[in-house]
Design a protein around this motif. Structure first.
Motif, PDB file in Angstrom:
ATOM      1  N   LEU A  40       0.491  -1.552   0.517  1.00  0.00           N
ATOM      2  CA  LEU A  40      -0.100   0.341   0.006  1.00  0.00           C
ATOM      3  C   LEU A  40       0.698   1.766   0.304  1.00  0.00           C
ATOM      4  O   LEU A  40       0.602   2.526  -0.765  1.00  0.00           O
ATOM      5  CB  LEU A  40      -0.934   0.056   0.736  1.00  0.00           C
ATOM      6  N   SER A  41       1.297   1.713   0.946  1.00  0.00           N
ATOM      7  CA  SER A  41       2.925   2.721   0.661  1.00  0.00           C
ATOM      8  C   SER A  41       3.430   2.360  -0.805  1.00  0.00           C
ATOM      9  O   SER A  41       3.463   3.668  -0.428  1.00  0.00           O
ATOM     10  CB  SER A  41       3.437   2.709   2.038  1.00  0.00           C
ATOM     11  N   LEU A  42       3.683   1.381  -0.734  1.00  0.00           N
ATOM     12  CA  LEU A  42       4.462   2.016  -2.731  1.00  0.00           C
ATOM     13  C   LEU A  42       4.014   1.819  -3.240  1.00  0.00           C
ATOM     14  O   LEU A  42       4.388   2.883  -3.619  1.00  0.00           O
ATOM     15  CB  LEU A  42       5.117   0.270  -2.587  1.00  0.00           C
ATOM     16  N   SER A  43       2.299   1.210  -3.422  1.00  0.00           N
ATOM     17  CA  SER A  43       1.365   1.696  -4.837  1.00  0.00           C
ATOM     18  C   SER A  43       0.986   3.640  -4.205  1.00  0.00           C
ATOM     19  O   SER A  43       0.780   4.476  -5.305  1.00  0.00           O
ATOM     20  CB  SER A  43      -0.057   1.605  -4.407  1.00  0.00           C
ATOM     21  N   LYS A  44       1.275   4.492  -3.513  1.00  0.00           N
ATOM     22  CA  LYS A  44       0.244   5.706  -2.437  1.00  0.00           C
ATOM     23  C   LYS A  44       2.018   6.563  -3.025  1.00  0.00           C
ATOM     24  O   LYS A  44       1.337   7.231  -4.075  1.00  0.00           O
ATOM     25  CB  LYS A  44       0.001   5.678  -1.177  1.00  0.00           C
ATOM     26  N   TYR A  45       3.576   5.822  -3.338  1.00  0.00           N
ATOM     27  CA  TYR A  45       4.356   6.695  -3.112  1.00  0.00           C
ATOM     28  C   TYR A  45       4.614   6.973  -4.667  1.00  0.00           C
ATOM     29  O   TYR A  45       4.471   7.283  -5.501  1.00  0.00           O
ATOM     30  CB  TYR A  45       5.634   5.849  -2.861  1.00  0.00           C
ATOM     31  N   LEU A  46       4.115   5.544  -5.956  1.00  0.00           N
ATOM     32  CA  LEU A  46       4.060   5.605  -7.256  1.00  0.00           C
ATOM     33  C   LEU A  46       3.197   6.507  -7.716  1.00  0.00           C
ATOM     34  O   LEU A  46       3.312   7.222  -8.941  1.00  0.00           O
ATOM     35  CB  LEU A  46       4.218   4.019  -7.720  1.00  0.00           C
ATOM     36  N   VAL A  47       1.982   6.787  -7.518  1.00  0.00           N
ATOM     37  CA  VAL A  47       0.771   7.641  -7.142  1.00  0.00           C
ATOM     38  C   VAL A  47       1.212   8.752  -7.345  1.00  0.00           C
ATOM     39  O   VAL A  47       0.839   9.914  -8.089  1.00  0.00           O
ATOM     40  CB  VAL A  47      -0.228   6.852  -6.502  1.00  0.00           C
ATOM     41  N   MET A  48       1.266   9.082  -6.246  1.00  0.00           N
ATOM     42  CA  MET A  48       2.319  10.493  -5.821  1.00  0.00           C
ATOM     43  C   MET A  48       3.364  10.606  -6.857  1.00  0.00           C
ATOM     44  O   MET A  48       3.323  11.736  -7.087  1.00  0.00           O
ATOM     45  CB  MET A  48       2.446  10.941  -4.572  1.00  0.00           C
ATOM     46  N   CYS A  49       3.937   9.686  -7.325  1.00  0.00           N
ATOM     47  CA  CYS A  49       5.633  10.352  -7.557  1.00  0.00           C
ATOM     48  C   CYS A  49       4.753  10.448  -9.417  1.00  0.00           C
ATOM     49  O   CYS A  49       5.106  11.706 -10.046  1.00  0.00           O
ATOM     50  CB  CYS A  49       6.485   9.574  -8.211  1.00  0.00           C
ATOM     51  N   TYR A  50       3.997   9.478  -9.860  1.00  0.00           N
ATOM     52  CA  TYR A  50       3.237   9.430 -11.295  1.00  0.00           C
ATOM     53  C   TYR A  50       2.832  11.365 -11.396  1.00  0.00           C
ATOM     54  O   TYR A  50       2.364  11.601 -12.427  1.00  0.00           O
ATOM     55  CB  TYR A  50       2.570   8.374 -11.533  1.00  0.00           C
ATOM     56  N   TYR A  51       1.908  11.306 -10.321  1.00  0.00           N
ATOM     57  CA  TYR A  51       1.259  12.625 -10.695  1.00  0.00           C
ATOM     58  C   TYR A  51       1.528  13.789 -10.667  1.00  0.00           C
ATOM     59  O   TYR A  51       1.906  14.880 -11.294  1.00  0.00           O
ATOM     60  CB  TYR A  51       0.797  12.782  -9.235  1.00  0.00           C
ATOM     61  N   LYS A  52       3.409  13.988 -10.075  1.00  0.00           N
ATOM     62  CA  LYS A  52       4.158  15.030  -9.956  1.00  0.00           C
ATOM     63  C   LYS A  52       4.796  15.053 -11.220  1.00  0.00           C
ATOM     64  O   LYS A  52       5.225  16.356 -11.427  1.00  0.00           O
ATOM     65  CB  LYS A  52       5.315  14.318  -8.943  1.00  0.00           C
ATOM     66  N   LYS A  53       4.834  14.336 -12.181  1.00  0.00           N
ATOM     67  CA  LYS A  53       5.570  13.980 -12.863  1.00  0.00           C
ATOM     68  C   LYS A  53       5.015  14.618 -14.050  1.00  0.00           C
ATOM     69  O   LYS A  53       5.735  15.405 -15.171  1.00  0.00           O
ATOM     70  CB  LYS A  53       5.573  12.879 -13.249  1.00  0.00           C
ATOM     71  N   TYR A  54       3.090  14.488 -13.704  1.00  0.00           N
ATOM     72  CA  TYR A  54       2.341  14.630 -14.761  1.00  0.00           C
ATOM     73  C   TYR A  54       1.632  15.566 -14.709  1.00  0.00           C
ATOM     74  O   TYR A  54       0.345  15.821 -15.815  1.00  0.00           O
ATOM     75  CB  TYR A  54       1.655  13.378 -15.891  1.00  0.00           C
ATOM     76  N   ARG A  55       1.386  16.512 -13.447  1.00  0.00           N
ATOM     77  CA  ARG A  55       0.429  17.129 -13.105  1.00  0.00           C
ATOM     78  C   ARG A  55      -0.168  18.221 -13.668  1.00  0.00           C
ATOM     79  O   ARG A  55      -0.692  18.910 -13.831  1.00  0.00           O
ATOM     80  CB  ARG A  55       0.866  17.596 -12.038  1.00  0.00           C
ATOM     81  N   HIS A  56       0.941  18.529 -14.944  1.00  0.00           N
ATOM     82  CA  HIS A  56       1.072  19.650 -15.243  1.00  0.00           C
ATOM     83  C   HIS A  56       0.239  19.605 -16.973  1.00  0.00           C
ATOM     84  O   HIS A  56       0.293  20.000 -17.400  1.00  0.00           O
ATOM     85  CB  HIS A  56       2.380  20.599 -15.912  1.00  0.00           C
ATOM     86  N   SER A  57      -0.141  18.534 -17.202  1.00  0.00           N
ATOM     87  CA  SER A  57      -0.345  17.646 -18.861  1.00  0.00           C
ATOM     88  C   SER A  57      -1.923  17.450 -18.742  1.00  0.00           C
ATOM     89  O   SER A  57      -2.314  17.885 -17.606  1.00  0.00           O
ATOM     90  CB  SER A  57       0.705  16.471 -18.829  1.00  0.00           C
ATOM     91  N   ASN A  58      -2.188  17.443 -19.190  1.00  0.00           N
ATOM     92  CA  ASN A  58      -3.735  17.237 -19.298  1.00  0.00           C
ATOM     93  C   ASN A  58      -4.758  15.907 -19.195  1.00  0.00           C
ATOM     94  O   ASN A  58      -5.707  15.438 -18.923  1.00  0.00           O
ATOM     95  CB  ASN A  58      -4.229  17.437 -20.382  1.00  0.00           C
ATOM     96  N   LEU A  59      -3.514  15.105 -18.732  1.00  0.00           N
ATOM     97  CA  LEU A  59      -4.111  13.592 -17.607  1.00  0.00           C
ATOM     98  C   LEU A  59      -4.981  14.053 -16.792  1.00  0.00           C
ATOM     99  O   LEU A  59      -5.599  12.904 -15.880  1.00  0.00           O
ATOM    100  CB  LEU A  59      -2.718  12.494 -17.088  1.00  0.00           C
ATOM    101  N   PHE A  60      -4.921  14.963 -16.119  1.00  0.00           N
ATOM    102  CA  PHE A  60      -5.895  14.983 -14.781  1.00  0.00           C
ATOM    103  C   PHE A  60      -6.991  16.058 -15.119  1.00  0.00           C
ATOM    104  O   PHE A  60      -7.071  16.742 -14.273  1.00  0.00           O
ATOM    105  CB  PHE A  60      -4.735  15.479 -13.062  1.00  0.00           C
ATOM    106  N   VAL A  61      -7.161  16.487 -16.158  1.00  0.00           N
ATOM    107  CA  VAL A  61      -8.183  17.258 -16.795  1.00  0.00           C
ATOM    108  C   VAL A  61      -9.755  16.608 -16.638  1.00  0.00           C
ATOM    109  O   VAL A  61      -9.686  15.606 -16.952  1.00  0.00           O
ATOM    110  CB  VAL A  61      -7.471  18.018 -17.804  1.00  0.00           C
TER     111      VAL A  61
END
Length: 94
Positions: A73-94
């Motif tokens: 669980l900790s690793l999955s949350k970390y990976l999601v956070m890293c993915y979000y930080k990397k792609y937060r300025h893209s249109n993936l989270f619109v």
């Protein structure tokens, strides 16, 4: 055996810039026994493997972590956070 006064006035200090020089069990035991002889103490011929001791301690720590932390669980949350930080300025989270 050893000239412990080398490099110091009082002979009470000894150092090295060689990383890992004291990791060798036989050398460390010999060096410490040399100091014991100079102090009038008996040598200690029995020794232990520092590598075995370190591995046992790492295993013990890993077991405690495994018992008390949901690593997946900790690793999955970390990976999601890293993915979000990397792609937060893209249109993936619109």
């Amino acid at each position: 055996m050893f000239n412990l006064s080398w490099g110091t006035v009082d002979g009470c200090k000894w150092g090295t810039y060689l990383h890992g020089v004291f990791h060798n069990d036989a050398f460390r035991r010999s060096w410490l026994d040399g100091i014991r002889v100079e102090k009038g103490l008996k040598t200690l011929r029995n020794t232990y493997s520092s590598n075995v001791l370190k591995e046992q301690e790492f295993d013990r720590i890993a077991e405690v972590v495994h018992q008390h932390i949901d690593v997946k669980l900790s690793l999955s949350k970390y990976l999601v956070m890293c993915y979000y930080k990397k792609y937060r300025h893209s249109n993936l989270f619109v």
